[in-house]
Design a protein around this motif. Structure first.
Motif, PDB file in Angstrom:
ATOM      1  N   MET A   8       0.832  -1.214   0.000  1.00 53.03           N
ATOM      2  CA  MET A   8       0.000   0.000   0.000  1.00 53.03           C
ATOM      3  C   MET A   8       0.864   1.262   0.000  1.00 53.03           C
ATOM      4  O   MET A   8       0.630   2.199   0.771  1.00 53.03           O
ATOM      5  CB  MET A   8      -0.959   0.003   1.194  1.00 53.03           C
ATOM      6  CG  MET A   8      -1.901  -1.171   1.263  1.00 53.03           C
ATOM      7  SD  MET A   8      -3.272  -0.961   2.435  1.00 53.03           S
ATOM      8  CE  MET A   8      -2.416  -0.594   3.966  1.00 53.03           C
ATOM      9  N   ILE A   9       1.874   1.289  -0.859  1.00 54.60           N
ATOM     10  CA  ILE A   9       2.860   2.371  -0.849  1.00 54.60           C
ATOM     11  C   ILE A   9       2.211   3.748  -0.995  1.00 54.60           C
ATOM     12  O   ILE A   9       2.523   4.683  -0.248  1.00 54.60           O
ATOM     13  CB  ILE A   9       3.905   2.156  -1.972  1.00 54.60           C
ATOM     14  CG1 ILE A   9       4.766   0.924  -1.674  1.00 54.60           C
ATOM     15  CG2 ILE A   9       4.778   3.394  -2.138  1.00 54.60           C
ATOM     16  CD1 ILE A   9       5.594   1.031  -0.433  1.00 54.60           C
ATOM     17  N   SER A  10       1.293   3.892  -1.964  1.00 53.33           N
ATOM     18  CA  SER A  10       0.703   5.212  -2.198  1.00 53.33           C
ATOM     19  C   SER A  10      -0.169   5.653  -1.033  1.00 53.33           C
ATOM     20  O   SER A  10      -0.231   6.850  -0.703  1.00 53.33           O
ATOM     21  CB  SER A  10      -0.108   5.207  -3.500  1.00 53.33           C
ATOM     22  OG  SER A  10      -1.176   4.277  -3.429  1.00 53.33           O
ATOM     23  N   ILE A  11      -0.854   4.702  -0.389  1.00 48.66           N
ATOM     24  CA  ILE A  11      -1.693   5.038   0.764  1.00 48.66           C
ATOM     25  C   ILE A  11      -0.824   5.391   1.958  1.00 48.66           C
ATOM     26  O   ILE A  11      -1.092   6.356   2.690  1.00 48.66           O
ATOM     27  CB  ILE A  11      -2.636   3.869   1.098  1.00 48.66           C
ATOM     28  CG1 ILE A  11      -3.662   3.681  -0.020  1.00 48.66           C
ATOM     29  CG2 ILE A  11      -3.339   4.101   2.434  1.00 48.66           C
ATOM     30  CD1 ILE A  11      -4.573   2.485   0.166  1.00 48.66           C
ATOM     31  N   ARG A  12       0.229   4.624   2.171  1.00 48.29           N
ATOM     32  CA  ARG A  12       1.073   4.830   3.351  1.00 48.29           C
ATOM     33  C   ARG A  12       1.943   6.088   3.245  1.00 48.29           C
ATOM     34  O   ARG A  12       2.115   6.821   4.222  1.00 48.29           O
ATOM     35  CB  ARG A  12       1.990   3.621   3.569  1.00 48.29           C
ATOM     36  CG  ARG A  12       1.273   2.345   3.951  1.00 48.29           C
ATOM     37  CD  ARG A  12       2.281   1.243   4.228  1.00 48.29           C
ATOM     38  NE  ARG A  12       1.648  -0.053   4.476  1.00 48.29           N
ATOM     39  CZ  ARG A  12       1.139  -0.447   5.644  1.00 48.29           C
ATOM     40  NH1 ARG A  12       1.198   0.374   6.684  1.00 48.29           N
ATOM     41  NH2 ARG A  12       0.591  -1.635   5.775  1.00 48.29           N
ATOM     42  N   PHE A  13       2.506   6.327   2.064  1.00 47.47           N
ATOM     43  CA  PHE A  13       3.543   7.345   1.941  1.00 47.47           C
ATOM     44  C   PHE A  13       3.207   8.461   0.955  1.00 47.47           C
ATOM     45  O   PHE A  13       3.978   9.420   0.849  1.00 47.47           O
ATOM     46  CB  PHE A  13       4.867   6.696   1.523  1.00 47.47           C
ATOM     47  CG  PHE A  13       5.321   5.593   2.433  1.00 47.47           C
ATOM     48  CD1 PHE A  13       5.864   5.881   3.676  1.00 47.47           C
ATOM     49  CD2 PHE A  13       5.193   4.261   2.061  1.00 47.47           C
ATOM     50  CE1 PHE A  13       6.282   4.861   4.529  1.00 47.47           C
ATOM     51  CE2 PHE A  13       5.608   3.235   2.898  1.00 47.47           C
ATOM     52  CZ  PHE A  13       6.153   3.540   4.138  1.00 47.47           C
TER      53      PHE A  13
END
Length: 390
Positions: free
Chosen positions: A199-204
């Motif tokens: 969930m890279i875009s959600i997390r960062f």
């Protein structure tokens, strides 16, 4: 009722947090109800649209009715973002199929989540599903202590929500056996680090590379000011290996070669949860990004700092009365606060442990109380537990 067959629909292959969740839940249920249970594990991913191996159809109903009762969860399965689903969630089951199940059903510490998007159509579909299960005498519904009930209250202004039980996640009650673990150095201060690579875009957002660089520099600073620190990275799933590797690019080579290790990536069927969470137990301090990284630290009285990249994980700290133990990664002062908190925590580890013992006493009492509710629920459905329905 002393020896019962349970169909358990849940995630068993997501990451090692699944093992912690189910292990702790099953141990406590067995102790509190003083019963023997035989579990049939049914992987919920088989029902995902992406896998497409099973459906919530008559075959599923038949499987449910061949057991004494059904447990669904725990897990974050009520994400309200799936337009294809009859319920708006990954549990894509119709009221017709639920009616055909003639065994008691327990929704156990389910996560409700609006973080990946939500539409009015999904809210409407889920309301029909929720009304049915809250009105049904054969269904017991509980959510985990991660803000899930508050999310329900955002969308549903209904007195029926009073019957929704809020229950601690099973990972709080994990017990582990001892292993010989080369990652742990008994002569040093051991800091375990779990950072999440999904969930890279959600997390960062757009700051993934910036996080890796700044987190690597944070580790450089910590190691430079204390020669006695040993760092252990703790992956829970394969995507965590990626973010660990990309963070390591920014760590001084001397530290990478001498003072940092990466624990093995062990899937649940390799007893990974037992090994990794026993390694947690030996750490002096944990920096945790994943939900069960924080749950299993707190549950074992290990001081931890929550690295919050997903809103619901912050709600967990709020619900257990430890809001000050969490830092939000996207805050502008995150790395300044993390460095300060790390230094302070290393001087106050015993005080933090004592605080966690009080929290865990309450969590144990809360779960014990809910398991008595399960006992009464099963006794009230004794007719459904008896007889051949096939």
């Amino acid at each position: 009722m002393n020896n019962m067959k349970i169909l358990h629909l849940a995630s068993f292959t997501g990451n090692i947090g699944d093992e912690a969740n189910h292990s702790g839940f099953r141990r406590k249920l067995r102790e509190n109800l003083d019963m023997n249970f035989t579990y049939t594990d049914l992987e919920i991913r088989k029902f995902y649209k992406s896998w497409g191996l099973m459906k919530f159809d008559n075959s599923f109903v038949h499987l449910c009715n061949s057991h004494d009762f059904v447990i669904i969860g725990g897990g974050n399965f009520l994400e309200l973002c799936w337009d294809y689903s009859q319920t708006g969630t990954t549990i894509d089951i119709s009221i017709e199929m639920l009616e055909k199940i003639k065994r008691p059903i327990i929704f156990n510490t389910i996560g409700v989540d609006d973080g990946k998007g939500i539409s009015q159509d999904n809210i409407d579909k889920f309301k029909v599903f929720l009304d049915y299960i809250l009105d049904s005498d054969k269904i017991l519904f509980s959510v985990r202590n991660d803000g899930s009930k508050d999310i329900l209250k955002k969308y549903f202004n209904d007195s029926k929500l009073d019957s929704v039980h809020v229950v601690p996640d099973g990972g709080f009650f994990l017990t582990t056996k001892d292993f010989y673990q080369v990652e742990y150095d008994k002569n040093k201060v051991n800091i375990g680090i779990n950072i999440a690579g999904d969930m890279i875009s959600i997390r960062f957002g757009d700051n993934y590379n910036g996080f890796c660089k700044n987190f690597g520099n944070y580790i450089n600073t910590i190691l430079s000011i204390n020669d006695n620190i040993n760092i252990v990275f703790l992956p829970h799933m394969y995507l965590d290996i990626r973010i660990i590797g990309e963070t390591m690019e920014y760590i001084e080579d001397e530290y990478r070669r001498n003072r940092i290790s990466i624990a093995p990536l062990l899937n649940g069927n390799l007893n990974g949860g037992q090994y990794i969470f026993n390694l947690y137990r030996n750490m002096d301090l944990i920096l945790g990004m994943r939900f069960h990284s924080n749950v299993c630290s707190i549950g074992q009285n290990i001081p931890n700092i929550g690295l919050i990249t997903y809103h619901k994980h912050g709600y967990l700290f709020d619900e257990v009365g430890l809001s000050d133990r969490a830092l939000f990664v996207n805050d502008s002062n995150f790395f300044i606060d993390l460095l300060s908190k790390t230094k302070d925590d290393l001087n106050n580890l015993e005080k933090i442990k004592d605080r966690y013992k009080v929290v865990n006493k309450k969590l144990n009492n809360d779960l014990d109380e809910f398991h008595q509710t399960i006992k009464r629920f099963l006794e009230g459905n004794e007719k459904l537990l008896a007889g051949d329905l096939l």
